[in-house]
Enzyme design. Structure first.
Site, PDB file in Angstrom:
ATOM      1  CG  ASP A 135      -1.467 -33.748  14.262  1.00 34.21           C
ATOM      2  OD1 ASP A 135      -1.465 -33.871  15.505  1.00 34.21           O
ATOM      3  OD2 ASP A 135      -2.199 -32.951  13.659  1.00 34.21           O
ATOM      4  CE1 TYR A 172      -4.135  -1.455  -0.243  1.00 38.53           C
ATOM      5  CE2 TYR A 172      -3.540  -2.707   1.710  1.00 38.53           C
ATOM      6  CZ  TYR A 172      -4.394  -2.483   0.644  1.00 38.53           C
ATOM      7  OH  TYR A 172      -5.486  -3.267   0.461  1.00 38.53           O
ATOM      8  CD  GLU A 231       0.831 -30.661  13.189  1.00 37.75           C
ATOM      9  OE1 GLU A 231       1.501 -31.701  13.158  1.00 37.75           O
ATOM     10  OE2 GLU A 231      -0.188 -30.495  12.503  1.00 37.75           O
TER      11      GLU A 231
END
Lengths: 361, 361
Positions: free
Chosen positions: B240, B96, B188
C-alpha cells in the site's frame, strides 16, 4: 440451468424491470428485503438464522433513494461483467473501481459493501456467485480428497504441501472428483491444524482436517457445507474451551446473523461441536485461566441467543458459568504433544460414532 | 555437517557445559547475548539490524537466576526431542507442555517465548531449527517453482490450487528442485495476490507471486531470503502507498529489531520496494485518504529509523509528509481491474530491469 446462467438471468430481470418503469414514464422502483435486526429470525426447520418477510421499497421518485438505486445498477453491472468473464474481484477493488463510475460514487467501503449485500438479498444468491468476495484468508484442507478447479487443475489435498490445499474464494466452482475421507474435523487454531497434520490425523481418523484460523470465513463455511451435503461427511468442530470457541463452532453450525440472507448456503446444522467443553476441562485435567468480565458477559449474551436454546447448549453455558474458567485446545499439550490424537479426539469421535476405531499412526 | 547435526551439537555443548560446572562443584553459568534495545544495532555491511556484543551472565548461584536456567534446560530438552524426531511444535504448545515439567513452570506464554529466544541467541540458530515456531499463517506462493518437502512430497506452486503453495513453518527443510521463474513479486494484500494470480502475472512476468497478508511472518521472510539467495531471483515488494506499507517492505528488506539476533537469516537487503510510492500516487492519479495524526507520527519515527537513512527513503518520507495523503494498492482498480498488471507493474519492474518485457496475457 446452471447457477451462473440462473444468476445472469436474475441480473437481466433486475435491469429489464428498471427499463420497463422508464418506458412507462414512471420512476424505477426496487423492492429490497430488509436486513434490520428485527427481520433476522431463527428458523427452527432450517436450523439457522434467516431473513423474515419485511422489505423496503426504493423509488427513484424519492430523491433520498436515487443515489442508492444508481449504485445498485453499477454494482449489478460490475457483477455481470465479472460473471461473463469468469473473473472475480474483492469488495475493496469494487469500491475503488466505483471511483470511475459515472454516478453514485461511494463515500466509503462500508457503503459499497452494503450495496453488494442488497444485491444478494434481491437476487437470492451469494455475492460470490457474481464474483465479488471479501479479502479473507481461506482455510487449509488436508486429507484424502481430490478437487478440480475451474481451470481444470486437479489438486489432491494430501499433495498440496503440508500447509494443505487453500480454500479459494470461488468455492462453488470447485468440483469434488474423488474422496476417500469418511469424516471432517474442523480445527479452530492454526497451531492445532498443523499438529493434526503432523500426527497424521487424516490417516488415523480417515478425516479431512480443516484449519479454520479462528472465526470461519464465508468461503470456509460454504466449503464445509458442501463437503457435508455432497459427500455426506459427518462434520466435527474442535475449538478452544471458552464461550468464544463455542461460538466459532456455532457459526459453522447455525450461521451468523449478518449472513442471515445466505445462511442456507453456508450453515451446516448437522455439524457437531466436540469441545473443548466445560466437562472436558475437568475430565482431561486441562490448564485453565479464570473467566474475566467479558467472558461472563458473553455467557449471558449466549444464554439468550436463539442458536443456544437447546438443552445441550444451555447446559454448557451453565457449567461454564459455575466453573468460571476456560481452557485452550492447545492446553491438551500438557499431557504430551500427541495426546490430542491418541486420546482426546478418538474419545470425542466415539461419542458420536460408537464403532469408530482409529488406525495405527 | 548439516544444520540439524550442527544444532544438536550446540545443544549438547550447552548441556555438557552445565554438567562440567556441576562436576566441579560450581553453580552452572550461562552467557546470554543481550537483547535490550541498546544492544540492537544497525549493521551497515549486513544492511540489517543485528545484536551488539553485550551479554548478560546467568548463574545458578544467584537465586534470581535459578528458575530461568532450569527453564532454559527444559526448553533445550524440548527442542532436542523435537529435532531428533523431526517434529515441530508451536510456542503455545511448548508453553502448555511446560505445565508437565518438573521445574520452572512458566507464568505465561511471554515467559516461555523469551526462553526460546534466549536459546536462539545462545546457540546462534533459529528456534525454527529446533522445531519451535509461532502460530502464524504462511504466505501463499504461486508460480513456476517445484519444491520438495521433507516427506519427499513434491509440489509445483502452479498446481497446488489457486490459493497457491502455502509456506510451511519448517521453511529450511524445503528443497528447491526446479525453478523457471526469473523474479519474485511479494504483495502486501491478499486481495492483490489473488488479482495477480487471476491475471496470470506469474506467466506475464515470469514471476513467483508471494502473498504476504500484511506484515510478513518469519517463515515468509526466510522463504523470500532463500529464493533470492539460492535461486538468484530479484525480489520486488509491492505494498500500500502509506508509511505502514513501506514498513512492511522494510522488514522484508532489513529485518525487524525484535528479530535482530536472526535477521541475517531472514532479511533480504537486495529486495526492492516498488511502491505504491508517494510519487506513484500522483503519477497514477490514485484515490487518496488524508493522513491522520498517527500517519504523521509514524513518518517522524521512520525519519529517525536507521533503516530509513538512505537518500531514497528520506525523500519518500519527505514527499509523503508534504503531500499528507496515502493510497492503497487496490486503489489502482479505479483504472480497471487489470491496470495493475497491464501498466503499473511493467512500469515499476522496468525501472530496475530496463530490458524487461512482459509476455502476452
Amino acid at each position: 440451468m446452471d447457477k451462473k446462467t440462473k444468476m445472469l438471468n436474475e441480473l437481466k430481470l433486475l435491469g429489464t424491470n428498471i427499463i420497463d418503469y422508464l418506458r412507462k414514464g414512471e420512476p424505477p422502483k426496487l423492492q429490497v428485503p430488509s436486513r434490520i435486526t428485527s427481520n433476522i429470525v431463527y428458523d427452527p426447520v432450517a436450523r439457522c438464522y434467516v431473513l423474515g418477510d419485511k422489505y423496503k421499497l426504493r423509488s427513484a421518485g424519492n430523491i433520498a433513494h436515487v443515489k442508492k438505486i444508481a449504485q445498485t445498477m453499477c454494482v449489478a453491472t460490475f457483477g455481470k461483467e465479472l460473471a461473463e468473464k469468469s473473473q472475480f474481484a474483492t469488495l475493496r477493488e469494487m469500491y475503488y473501481y466505483g471511483e470511475g463510475w459515472p454516478c453514485g460514487k461511494f463515500v466509503d467501503q462500508q457503503e459499497s459493501d452494503m450495496v453488494a449485500e442488497d444485491l444478494e438479498v434481491m437476487l437470492g444468491c451469494k455475492r460470490e456467485d457474481f464474483g465479488i468476495y471479501p479479502e479473507e484468508s481461506g482455510a487449509g484442507v488436508f486429507g484424502d480428497v481430490l478437487v478440480r478447479e475451474p481451470d481444470g487443475n486437479e489438486i489432491h489435498a494430501e499433495k498440496a504441501g503440508m500447509g494443505g490445499y487453500t480454500i479459494p474464494p470461488i468455492v462453488d466452482d470447485i468440483e469434488f472428483v474423488r474422496c476417500g475421507a469418511k469424516r471432517l474435523i474442523a480445527v479452530e487454531t492454526l497451531g492445532y491444524y498443523h499438529r493434526l497434520v503432523q500426527e497424521r490425523a487424516y490417516k488415523r481418523f480417515d478425516a479431512l482436517i480443516v484449519g479454520l484460523k479462528g472465526q470461519a470465513s464465508r468461503a470456509t463455511r460454504r466449503m464445509i457445507r458442501r463437503l457435508h451435503g455432497e459427500l455426506k461427511l459427518p462434520v466435527y468442530v474442535f475449538t478452544d474451551g471458552d464461550p468464544w470457541g463455542s461460538f466459532i463452532a456455532m457459526v459453522v453450525i447455525s450461521g451468523s446473523a449478518k449472513a442471515a440472507h445466505v445462511n442456507k448456503e453456508l450453515a451446516t446444522p448437522n455439524a457437531i461441536w466436540i469441545g473443548v467443553t466445560p466437562e472436558d476441562i475437568t475430565k482431561y485435567k486441562l490448564p485453565t485461566d479464570k473467566f474475566n468480565d467479558q467472558d461472563f458477559k458473553r455467557i449471558e449474551e449466549l444464554k439468550k441467543d436463539p442458536r443456544y436454546q437447546g438443552k445441550f447448549w444451555q447446559k454448557q453455558l451453565e457449567l461454564w458459568e459455575k466453573m468460571g474458567a476456560k481452557s485452550e485446545q492447545q492446553g491438551l499439550a500438557r499431557h504430551g504433544l500427541s495426546y490430542v490424537v491418541e486420546k482426546y479426539l478418538p474419545d470425542k469421535i466415539r461419542e458420536h460414532e460408537p464403532n469408530f476405531k482409529p488406525k495405527p499412526a
